[in-house]
Design an enzyme around this catalytic site. Structure first.
Site, PDB file in Angstrom:
ATOM      1  N   ASP A   1       0.844  -3.611  12.803  1.00  0.00           N
ATOM      2  CA  ASP A   1      -0.766  -3.437  13.296  1.00  0.00           C
ATOM      3  C   ASP A   1      -1.695  -4.109  12.438  1.00  0.00           C
ATOM      4  OD1 ASP A   1       0.341  -1.445  15.017  1.00  0.00           O
ATOM      5  OD2 ASP A   1       1.494  -1.418  13.974  1.00  0.00           O
TER       6      ASP A   1
ATOM      7  N   GLU B   1       0.646  -1.134   0.063  1.00  0.00           N
ATOM      8  CA  GLU B   1       0.491   0.046   0.193  1.00  0.00           C
ATOM      9  C   GLU B   1       1.118   1.359  -0.448  1.00  0.00           C
ATOM     10  OE1 GLU B   1      -2.536  -0.454   2.907  1.00  0.00           O
ATOM     11  OE2 GLU B   1      -2.713  -2.391   2.434  1.00  0.00           O
TER      12      GLU B   1
ATOM     13  N   GLN C   1       1.776  -2.130   5.675  1.00  0.00           N
ATOM     14  CA  GLN C   1       2.143  -0.767   5.976  1.00  0.00           C
ATOM     15  C   GLN C   1       2.705  -0.459   7.550  1.00  0.00           C
ATOM     16  OE1 GLN C   1      -1.106   2.259   5.425  1.00  0.00           O
ATOM     17  NE2 GLN C   1       0.726   2.740   3.183  1.00  0.00           N
ATOM     18  N   PHE C   2       2.055  -1.485   8.292  1.00  0.00           N
ATOM     19  CA  PHE C   2       1.856  -0.960   9.449  1.00  0.00           C
ATOM     20  C   PHE C   2       2.284  -2.860   9.645  1.00  0.00           C
ATOM     21  CE2 PHE C   2       1.097   2.784   8.551  1.00  0.00           C
ATOM     22  CZ  PHE C   2       2.437   3.674   9.979  1.00  0.00           C
TER      23      PHE C   2
ATOM     24  N   GLU D   1      -4.343  -6.649   2.535  1.00  0.00           N
ATOM     25  CA  GLU D   1      -2.822  -6.766   2.852  1.00  0.00           C
ATOM     26  C   GLU D   1      -3.421  -8.328   2.679  1.00  0.00           C
ATOM     27  OE1 GLU D   1      -5.626  -5.132   4.863  1.00  0.00           O
ATOM     28  OE2 GLU D   1      -3.559  -3.855   5.369  1.00  0.00           O
TER      29      GLU D   1
ATOM     30  N   LEU E   1      -5.669  -2.041  -1.171  1.00  0.00           N
ATOM     31  CA  LEU E   1      -5.657  -1.570   0.012  1.00  0.00           C
ATOM     32  C   LEU E   1      -5.854  -3.122   0.929  1.00  0.00           C
ATOM     33  CD1 LEU E   1      -7.053   1.074   2.929  1.00  0.00           C
ATOM     34  CD2 LEU E   1      -6.386  -1.291   3.151  1.00  0.00           C
TER      35      LEU E   1
ATOM     36  N   HIS F   1      -0.564   1.525  15.618  1.00  0.00           N
ATOM     37  CA  HIS F   1       0.380   2.033  14.958  1.00  0.00           C
ATOM     38  C   HIS F   1       1.796   1.515  15.565  1.00  0.00           C
ATOM     39  CE1 HIS F   1      -2.364   3.980  12.747  1.00  0.00           C
ATOM     40  NE2 HIS F   1      -2.072   3.788  11.745  1.00  0.00           N
TER      41      HIS F   1
END
Ligand SMILES: Cc1ncc(C[n+]2csc(CCOP(=O)(O)OP(=O)(O)O)c2C)c(N)n1
Ligand SMILES: Cc1ncc(C[n+]2csc(CCOP(=O)(O)OP(=O)(O)O)c2C)c(N)n1
Ligand SMILES: [Mg+2]
Ligand SMILES: [Mg+2]
Lengths: 351, 367, 351, 367
Positions: free
Chosen positions: A78, A27, A75-76, A53, A51, A121
């Site tokens: 999390d 992303e 991206q994170f 995962e 978008l 995050h």
């Protein structure tokens, strides 16, 4: 000197040019942004993914199956938790097919607290990742280690999880990446995308040398005789600082940057713990069913009778999230003083 | 021979309409076999389709027999999907690497493998979970094939994950050039998993459309749950429309129709380098798996019976020939099973093998 | 005597009638099958869900938010790994909303090896589950405990993960569930669905009494003086058998069924380990970042100087799957002889 | 007053056509505001819509200013979505329990909350992450509301998970009876997650259709990624069709059209007890979040500017009135922010609170 975000970029540039990396995606990984932490600016094989995962991990697996060399970003970390089944599958595909289908793929993702990231995050991923067989897992704490480990990851023929401590993303190292300009800020001028319109910008890549830091090798950051401190990622520099501070009190700590979580450098840990007789493990993932607990078990299994003090774990509190307000984050993950206290008390114990 | 089959349609007028797909029937009503008065394929191909369908059925029946006599712990497989799966297998471009087709299959595709020319002994060995099982070395369940030489990625038990991976192989193929495509298959119930939508999204990115043949074999069941109870989607193929994906529902119980429809779909994906969604209505003839008894059901259409009737009717095959064929394969597979029964199981210490590529298998801990 | 599958059913029947359970659902949970292990046959609030584990967990969360009391089943824990983000969310919703939204929901799922389930019907989930804050986690090993813990779970106002050791599903207990008929097979006649057409079948529920086994309480299965053995699920009866066998050799082991993994009964473990000075933890999840390692760490933290021997872990090997062929499964997860050997050697150690 | 608004449409002839939704524009072109020559709503409602839109904008601008002056670590919010979000808020049946609407929101809905009558101080306190933040006690980011009294379930950062939960609250409501419905909202990029498909599947099970108003606010961006680059779906509302879900794309930048369209959608879901999918085309006026600078962009339609022009044109509002309103709210929120800046942060030891319901917060381990 490069910071970690730049080191990632330099490594990926090298890997695109020399190690056959075909796809760097996730992303906002492609232009114009080049990653929410700028780790992928200016690279030639980057692209923006939907978008999704699960799609990202699935795509990486497929690319690897067909002979490509993907570096996928979540991206994170999390947001990786809806893909654990796919990560497990990536980790078992070689085994399940009895040695037919290995998956050379890298998944990289920023981890940990320290940027006031609030509940989503600030996650750590080391405990979950180390429980998944079939993956190699690394987590550098310096730009040079980032560079060398990422090259090693891009050469691997197995899945590699590359965890980037986001709190250290902008910290500069004190070692040059071979090829980067010596002068301060010169690197930024060459490879950091400008603010504003970037449509015509092209990076000026320095000519880089290959540095491979083998996966599985720890690094002794400070030698000491009284207590071994083992850490990685955000807490590693804190451990090093704690050791320095404690030296003034006469506590002589050895600090090891594990760097590779799986496989990990047991020989290095063992030699150090045998020497000091005491060990403190430090990480910031929540402390129940924590990877540090595995390292403690290994220590107990093999070195119980050589221990001069109980091995100790300093880790994140077992709460459902890391709160945004500073006092909440400070109470949730190890801070400098927690680490110092643990080293001090462990060093002071005698059988 | 297998590769030749890809060009074996009777030289037809371009607008000659192939067997029309029937609308999907409501729950519980077996899909009808399309009937046309003239068979649009040449006799050799018809006989090849039939031969392979019978071969596949006999293989599955042998696997079930092995299960029932204690030579294997679990059976799952594809009886009822032979018409579709054989046609599929004959159209695949078999080989290793992106120039050839990548195959992301589910656990009901022995017929596809046989149509590709696979040795049936592999399935028997996997059923018996012996070390010589060529797909998993005795590690995985029956029907969980994996064959790198043929780009057949490991069939894995978790439903629908293959749909998340398929765009990845297709991306490499699109870049590679040539006409290799990716084929992904799964069941109807599994389309409720988000991964099905993931496949539609990732296969159709604007300007980045990927050569994926997205297949759903709709038997209107997920284990014990009828499709109509849990999904409003009447035609799974409708799911492709919003994504601009060419989509079609076909009668998977009719090998002729399936062959013609698949041929069209393959050609589209091979040449256009874009996705195509095929929903094939099929039967589930021995229930879900051995967990549900693995007994022949009588309330679903049997593609072999129907096809044989049709071939007889058109004088392409006699009942005696059909019976002889069945007899031949039944005997052949019984013999193979007898051999497999004597073979060795993998040794316990082999669990350490193939954890990491390029490294000798070893226990990382001292014991 | 009821087996575990029947005990689940009896508990859910009681919970539907008396504890406000509104929805028991999951793949094939409703009629005609009533669950792949028959755990939900004949219940009045069961229904079949779409084949979508994320939808199942999401639905349970939504029902709980709106005041319903869901019991959601994941058909095999092997298929729960694409929902870890949702499980984490369920575990943090009360905390994130600062005490506004608690989620009274039960997720039940069969776990573990022992039925020749091969790679995807043999997973353990205890390590992963115990790393998720905000959940209570239980895992019974007898029918009566199943009944009592499931009632407790259905009364909880927090998310509860109910792990059912599938290898023990058909094992009968030696204690009656209060209300079940004493005579053998009588229960089956009342509540097991017939083979074949079930459309007209209705179960004959016995009148049951409430038994609540509090979440967080362990059970001492055998008292002993020399070594403490802590286990749960499939390996628990093996530990009990091992202790019996070793008694003949003069090894006196105390066996504790943890039953609740979070919160766990530290008081009971501590008292026992203080008494024996030795402890073996046994479970079958893979051994790296394993919940038993947490228990070992707790032991080291609090009881290091009382230990007469290093605490020991017997767990599953760190390989990507459990293979189908018997020798593979036997080599992967703890077997009777492994447990006996660990107890024997630990008991023999002297400081 | 808020509840009254639900009935405030001008008594219209049934076939009087409301503002037509425009087709979604291609990437980068701001959606057009629908224009009609007559305003189909009464002046009080028009002024209420306007007032709330301005109030919401001023609140977000204050939050951004707080971020920029170091009084908060992260900003994300809804400037650009006020037209749609205010209309939405006015139509919600506010209260606790299944008789009222359940709200599964995302992080751009301050305007909806204000329209429901929420005290703006909450958002300011959450921005400053003080202990008195009513939604999370200083634990969560700005815009992450949660309010059990109003059935507002916690807004969580992970994209799209709300779509997996929404059918659950709707199921309880369907059983409960009455006209309470579930409303779920999210962005366009997020529809690529499988959870969006999950919502469609679970809301439309045959015979078990659920009263869910499924909303997607389409701003044609996911952070820095244009929608047209990653998704072939032209109208997100098309995704509902295969599921038999009534679906529509509307102009979310026009408060009048949005109000009328939403009113219809609400009525359908409340009475039919079935799902309805609304895609609203909206603008993103300050970029994605503070991470992208949080500066006003000039290349997207501003719903307030356009609405004010229209109201002026029709003599419903003067420029001076509009300016005064803005001034009033700007001052009001600056004052509130000054108060919040003095408030206490939560104490570190409170991390143990609310781990488990019904139990005192405590560290489970001795330290
Ligand atoms: C993720 C996942 N969930 C559940 C299961 C258990 N399971 C195995 S097959 C099956 C039904 C599959 O139905 P469908 O997709 O229609 O395929 P079919 O078996 O009918 O061909 C289920 C629920 C699984 N294997 N994987
Ligand atoms: C599961 C998940 N993945 C990634 C992110 C990071 N992220 C936050 S907002 C965002 C873009 C969302 O785009 P869209 O759904 O269109 O909503 P918008 O912000 O445009 O309103 C992303 C990728 C996240 N929060 N959650
Ligand atoms: Mg099916
Ligand atoms: Mg968007």
């Amino acid at each position: 000197m490069a910071n970690i975000a730049q080191a990632v970029r330099l490594a990926l540039h090298y890997a695109e040019e020399h190690l056959g990396v075909t796809d760097i995606f996730g992303e906002d990984v492609g232009p114009p942004l080049g990653g929410v932490f700028t780790c992928t600016q200016g690279l030639k094989t980057t692209w923006n993914s939907p978008l999704d995962e699960r799609g990202i991990i699935g795509m990486a697996m497929g690319i690897a199956m067909a002979g490509g060399r993907p570096v996928a970003e979540i991206q994170f970390c999390d947001y990786v938790y809806n893909t654990i089944d796919l990560l497990k599958l990536a980790g078992n595909t070689y085994w399940s097919s009895n040695g037919q289908w290995n998956l050379p793929m890298v998944v990289m993702t920023p981890v940990g607290s320290g940027i006031r990231g609030s509940i989503y995050h600030s996650h750590s991923f080391d405990a979950t990742a180390t429980h998944i067989p079939g993956w190699k897992i690394v987590m550098p704490s310096t730009p040079l280690d980032t560079y060398g480990l990422l090259l090693a990851a891009c050469r691997e023929t197995n899945p590699v999880m590359f965890l980037i401590p986001k709190a250290l993303m902008r910290v500069k190292g004190d070692e040059l990446i071979p090829g980067e300009p010596v002068e301060d800020k010169a690197l930024s001028k060459l490879i950091d995308a400008p603010l504003g319109d970037r449509s015509k910008w092209v990076p000026q890549w320095p000519t880089l040398d290959e540095v491979i830091i083998p996966i599985g090798k720890a690094k002794t950051v400070r030698t000491g005789s009284q207590v071994t401190v083992v850490s990685y990622g955000r807490t590693l520099p804190m451990c090093a600082k704690a050791a320095e501070a404690l030296a003034a009190e006469g506590v002589d700590a050895e600090v090891i940057d594990l760097r590779s979580l799986w496989p990990y450098d047991w020989d290095a840990l063992k030699a150090s713990i045998e020497k000091t007789g005491r060990v403190v493990f430090v990480n910031e993932d929540t402390e129940v069913t924590n990877f540090g607990e595995h390292l403690m078990r290994r220590t107990t299994d093999e070195l119980f009778y050589k221990l001069l003090a109980p091995p100790k774990l300093v880790a994140g509190k077992f709460v459902p999230g890391i709160g945004l307000a500073d006092p909440l984050e400070a109470a949730s993950v190890p801070q400098q003083h927690d680490i110092e206290a643990a080293i001090r008390s462990t060093a002071a114990m005698a059988p | 021979m297998v590769r030749d089959a890809r060009k074996m349609t009777r030289a037809a007028k371009p607008d000659e309409s192939p067997a029309k797909p029937s609308r999907p029937e409501q729950q519980r009503f077996p899909p009808m076999i399309s009937q046309s008065n003239e068979l649009p394929l040449e006799a050799p191909l018809l006989l090849q389709l039939h031969d392979l369908m019978v071969k596949a059925r006999c293989l599955e029946e042998r696997l079930i027999a092995m299960y029932k006599s204690g030579h294997g712990y679990f059976w799952i497989g594809g009886p009822g999907e032979e018409a579709f799966n054989v046609a599929l297998g004959l159209l695949i471009k078999k080989g290793q690497g992106p120039a050839f087709d990548y195959l992301h299959f589910h656990y009901r595709q022995s017929a596809t493998l046989l149509a590709m020319g696979e040795d049936p002994m592999g399935a028997i060995r996997q059923m018996k979970n012996v070390a010589a099982d060529p797909y998993s070395g005795g590690r995985n369940f029956a029907g969980h094939f994996a064959k790198k030489e043929w780009n057949l990625v490991p069939v894995s038990s978790p439903i629908e994950v293959q749909y998340a991976m398929a765009p990845g192989t297709a991306l490499v193929q699109k870049r590679h050039g040539g006409d290799g495509i990716t084929i992904v298959t799964g069941g109807d119930a599994g389309t409720a998993e988000g991964d099905f939508a993931t496949c539609l999204t990732w296969s159709s990115r604007p300007g980045q459309e990927l050569p994926v043949l997205i297949i759903v074999t709709n038997n209107r069941w997920g284990i014990s749950t009828p499709a109509g109870q849990v999904q409003a989607v009447e035609k799974v193929s409708d799911r492709g429309v919003a994504f601009g994906i060419k989509s079609k529902t076909i009668d998977g119980n009719d090998p002729i129709g399936a062959w013609l429809e698949l041929k069209e779909a393959f050609e589209y994906v091979r040449t256009e380098r874009k996705p195509y969604l095929v929903e094939a209505n099929v039967s589930r003839l021995f229930g879900h798996s051995s967990a549900s008894g693995a007994n022949y059901v009588t309330n679903e259409a049997d593609c072999i019976t129907r096809f044989e009737e049709r071939l007889e009717q058109h004088g392409v095959l006699t009942r005696a020939q059909a019976n002889a064929l069945r007899e031949k394969y039944a005997t052949e597979f019984a013999d193979l099973a007898r051999i497999a029964k004597e073979e060795a199981f993998p040794d316990g210490q082999t669990i350490w093998d193939h954890v990491f590529h390029g490294e000798p298998g070893r226990d990382p801990f001292p014991r």
